[in-house]
Design a protein around this motif. Sequence first.
Motif, PDB file in Angstrom:
ATOM      1  N   TYR A  43       0.824  -1.204   0.000  1.00 52.35           N
ATOM      2  CA  TYR A  43       0.000   0.000   0.000  1.00 52.35           C
ATOM      3  C   TYR A  43       0.863   1.260   0.000  1.00 52.35           C
ATOM      4  O   TYR A  43       0.371   2.352  -0.116  1.00 52.35           O
ATOM      5  N   LEU A  48       2.485  -0.018  -4.558  1.00 56.87           N
ATOM      6  CA  LEU A  48       1.166  -0.191  -5.157  1.00 56.87           C
ATOM      7  C   LEU A  48       1.055   0.546  -6.481  1.00 56.87           C
ATOM      8  O   LEU A  48       0.252   0.185  -7.325  1.00 56.87           O
ATOM      9  N   ILE A 123      -4.513  -6.413  -3.581  1.00 54.34           N
ATOM     10  CA  ILE A 123      -5.521  -5.789  -2.729  1.00 54.34           C
ATOM     11  C   ILE A 123      -6.646  -6.799  -2.547  1.00 54.34           C
ATOM     12  O   ILE A 123      -6.655  -7.849  -3.199  1.00 54.34           O
ATOM     13  N   VAL A 156      -1.368  -4.116   4.768  1.00 55.30           N
ATOM     14  CA  VAL A 156      -1.847  -2.745   4.942  1.00 55.30           C
ATOM     15  C   VAL A 156      -1.063  -2.104   6.085  1.00 55.30           C
ATOM     16  O   VAL A 156      -0.953  -2.691   7.161  1.00 55.30           O
TER      17      VAL A 156
END
Length: 363
Positions: A43, A48, A123, A156
């Motif tokens: 993330y 990402l 994700i 995350v």
Amino acid sequence: MKIINQNTRYTMKQIFLLLLLCTLAAACKPTKSATKEAKSSLYEGQQLQLDRTLSTISLGSCDDQTKDQNMWAAIQQSNSNLWIWLGDNIYSDTEDMQLMEANWRLQKNGAAYQAFRKKTPVIGVWDDHDYGVNDGDKNFPQKIASQQLLLDFLDVPKDAAVRKQAGVYQAFTFGPTGKQVKIILLDGRYFRDPLQANPLQNPRYTVNPTGDMLGEAQWKWLEKELKNSTAQFNLIGCGIQMIPEEQGFEKWANFPQARKRLFELIAATKPARAILLSGDRHVAELSKMELPGLGYSLYELTTSGLTHAYEAAGSEPNRYRVGKIVNKRNFGVLQIDWSGAQPQLGIEVRGLENVLLMKEKLF
């Protein structure tokens, strides 16, 4: 002696200032562990790559961590820019969070998945078996702890907003202006009202006419995300099917008021080229419906069964289905072509050894 003492004092001051500057510099520099954590986080911006144009997105669900993981070799052949988990990412129906954590660790540390993750950002959202209870709803007592375990699995960061909210719903916009894909992942567990069991057991559940799926906070968030979208494609993912009505298991149609609200919200906000994504069923199928006022056909791609399939579903009715049902182990692929004046999107369903099982052009 005086001169020597003064010189000594002056030297000590220099040393003190030097030490102070080194301390300040060290405080401004990330520690080795913090730097490692940032780099490993999918993330974190550079990993990402939210500014990257997505041309190939792979997705799937229903992966039992105790079964063979042969599908990852096929998925890796798609050379996708992104992987989306659509739920049942592990099977861990338990209130024992230590056991659930061990199951997540087993999945994450598998050699095939590790090799895939090194090349592909990930994700995702959950469904029932990785939430913690089969067909689970808002009454699951360990949902707060379970949420953190899912987010740990997805790498995350500890300070991410989703860790501080109730529910795992999130939205991501990838790509530069004019080549954007927005991915909206809905949490269909944390706030969902209970199902109503059917005493006759076929179908398994009856309709809960006033039951909700998302909870008011998530509904408001979804409306905002749809209204504010500048993307050319808007992917809306949830663990269970949104369009199909006839299958007798979990589905949004068990909560007709919530399903109606979802479709009315999509029609009212008119996001560009919305596509629904779901898992859960251990089959793959493409559904299509017309929403008054939307201006284009609304499709839903269900892709499910990375490690096991529902082979008996071959004759299952679905009046919205396009083509045939796929009752073999499968994963989905979205292919986007940005080269023309109007971007085009097609879907594929693939199986073991990357065999093509379904292909359709949507836009």
